[in-house]
Design a protein around this motif. Structure first.
Motif, short mmCIF file in Angstrom:
data_model
loop_
_atom_site.label_atom_id
_atom_site.label_comp_id
_atom_site.label_asym_id
_atom_site.label_seq_id
_atom_site.Cartn_x
_atom_site.Cartn_y
_atom_site.Cartn_z
N GLY A 77 -16.67 -3.64 9.72
CA GLY A 77 -15.90 -2.57 8.98
C GLY A 77 -14.80 -3.02 8.35
N ILE A 78 -13.82 -3.98 8.97
CA ILE A 78 -12.62 -4.54 8.24
C ILE A 78 -13.28 -5.48 6.70
CG2 ILE A 78 -11.08 -6.36 8.61
CD1 ILE A 78 -10.63 -5.63 11.44
N ASP A 79 -14.38 -5.89 7.10
CA ASP A 79 -14.95 -6.70 5.77
C ASP A 79 -15.19 -5.92 4.54
OD1 ASP A 79 -14.79 -9.36 6.74
OD2 ASP A 79 -16.85 -9.13 7.64
N ARG A 80 -15.46 -4.46 4.94
CA ARG A 80 -15.73 -3.44 3.84
C ARG A 80 -14.63 -3.23 2.84
NH1 ARG A 80 -18.18 -0.45 8.01
NH2 ARG A 80 -20.11 -0.98 8.44
N ASP A 81 -13.27 -3.46 3.53
CA ASP A 81 -12.06 -3.33 2.70
C ASP A 81 -11.16 -4.24 3.08
OD1 ASP A 81 -10.45 -2.04 0.91
OD2 ASP A 81 -10.20 -0.21 2.04
N ILE A 82 -11.53 -5.47 2.92
CA ILE A 82 -10.85 -6.59 3.25
C ILE A 82 -9.37 -6.92 2.60
CG2 ILE A 82 -12.04 -8.36 1.68
CD1 ILE A 82 -10.88 -9.05 5.41
N ASP A 83 -9.54 -6.58 1.36
CA ASP A 83 -8.31 -6.53 0.46
C ASP A 83 -7.14 -5.59 0.97
OD1 ASP A 83 -9.29 -8.51 -1.11
OD2 ASP A 83 -10.06 -6.96 -2.56
N ALA A 84 -7.40 -4.25 1.35
CA ALA A 84 -6.79 -3.46 1.83
C ALA A 84 -6.25 -3.74 3.12
CB ALA A 84 -7.28 -1.93 1.88
N VAL A 85 -6.94 -4.07 4.04
CA VAL A 85 -6.39 -4.61 5.24
C VAL A 85 -5.58 -5.81 5.25
CG1 VAL A 85 -7.13 -5.48 7.69
CG2 VAL A 85 -8.67 -3.74 6.47
N THR A 86 -5.88 -6.91 4.52
CA THR A 86 -5.03 -8.05 4.41
C THR A 86 -3.68 -7.52 3.70
OG1 THR A 86 -6.89 -9.33 4.03
CG2 THR A 86 -4.81 -10.14 3.17
N ALA A 87 -3.73 -6.64 2.67
CA ALA A 87 -2.26 -6.33 2.21
C ALA A 87 -1.51 -5.60 3.03
CB ALA A 87 -2.80 -5.42 0.94
N GLY A 88 -2.15 -4.68 4.23
CA GLY A 88 -1.55 -4.03 5.03
C GLY A 88 -0.87 -4.96 6.01
N LEU A 89 -1.66 -6.07 6.24
CA LEU A 89 -0.94 -6.86 7.13
C LEU A 89 -0.11 -7.87 6.56
CD1 LEU A 89 -4.38 -8.00 9.09
CD2 LEU A 89 -2.50 -6.74 10.10
N THR A 90 -0.11 -7.90 5.27
CA THR A 90 0.92 -8.98 4.66
C THR A 90 2.32 -8.19 4.07
OG1 THR A 90 -1.27 -10.15 4.19
CG2 THR A 90 1.00 -10.66 2.76
N LEU A 91 1.85 -7.01 3.34
CA LEU A 91 2.99 -6.44 2.55
C LEU A 91 4.00 -5.71 3.58
CD1 LEU A 91 1.01 -5.16 -0.34
CD2 LEU A 91 2.29 -7.12 -0.06
N PRO A 92 5.31 -5.69 3.06
CA PRO A 92 6.25 -5.33 3.85
C PRO A 92 6.28 -3.55 3.97
CG PRO A 92 7.30 -6.01 1.93
CD PRO A 92 5.78 -6.35 1.64
N TRP A 93 5.63 -3.08 3.09
CA TRP A 93 5.52 -1.64 3.16
C TRP A 93 4.72 -0.83 4.36
CZ3 TRP A 93 4.45 -4.02 -1.55
CH2 TRP A 93 5.37 -4.10 -2.52
N SER A 94 5.20 0.43 4.66
CA SER A 94 4.47 0.93 5.88
C SER A 94 4.59 2.46 5.71
CB SER A 94 5.16 0.48 7.22
OG SER A 94 4.73 1.27 8.09
N SER A 95 3.56 2.97 6.11
CA SER A 95 3.58 4.55 6.01
C SER A 95 3.72 5.09 7.55
CB SER A 95 2.59 5.15 5.42
OG SER A 95 1.30 4.63 6.23
N GLY A 96 4.06 4.25 8.37
CA GLY A 96 4.30 4.57 9.95
C GLY A 96 5.12 5.69 10.21
N ALA A 97 6.12 5.80 9.47
CA ALA A 97 7.21 7.11 9.66
C ALA A 97 6.56 8.40 9.29
CB ALA A 97 8.52 6.80 8.95
#
Length: 78
Positions: A31-51
């Motif tokens: 499942g992660i492989d299906r959107d590896i670029d987005a997951v990698t960006a989420g783990l790398t970039l400083p932006w967050s939608s958590g709040a």
């Protein structure tokens, strides 16, 4: 990997998961492989939608606790 924003380590971690005999984790890795670029960006970039997600969840909880539900469109529309 999460707290240090080391998304570049993800492919090696997924390879390690695939080496293990844990079929449910193989499904997760696929499942992660299906959107590896987005997951990698989420783990790398400083932006967050958590709040924002926290506010959305709080609003949903308050709404459901008061008996409010999202309006459903009529299925008998012509």
């Amino acid at each position: 990997m999460l707290t240090d924003r080391q998304g570049e380590r993800l492919p090696a971690r997924l390879d390690a998961v695939r080496q293990d005999d844990l079929p449910s984790l193989h499904t997760l890795a696929a499942g992660i492989d299906r959107d590896i670029d987005a997951v990698t960006a989420g783990l790398t970039l400083p932006w967050s939608s958590g709040a924002i997600e926290g506010h959305v969840n709080r609003i949903k909880m308050l709404s459901s606790s008061r008996g409010h539900h999202s309006p459903r469109p009529s299925q008998n529309r012509t």
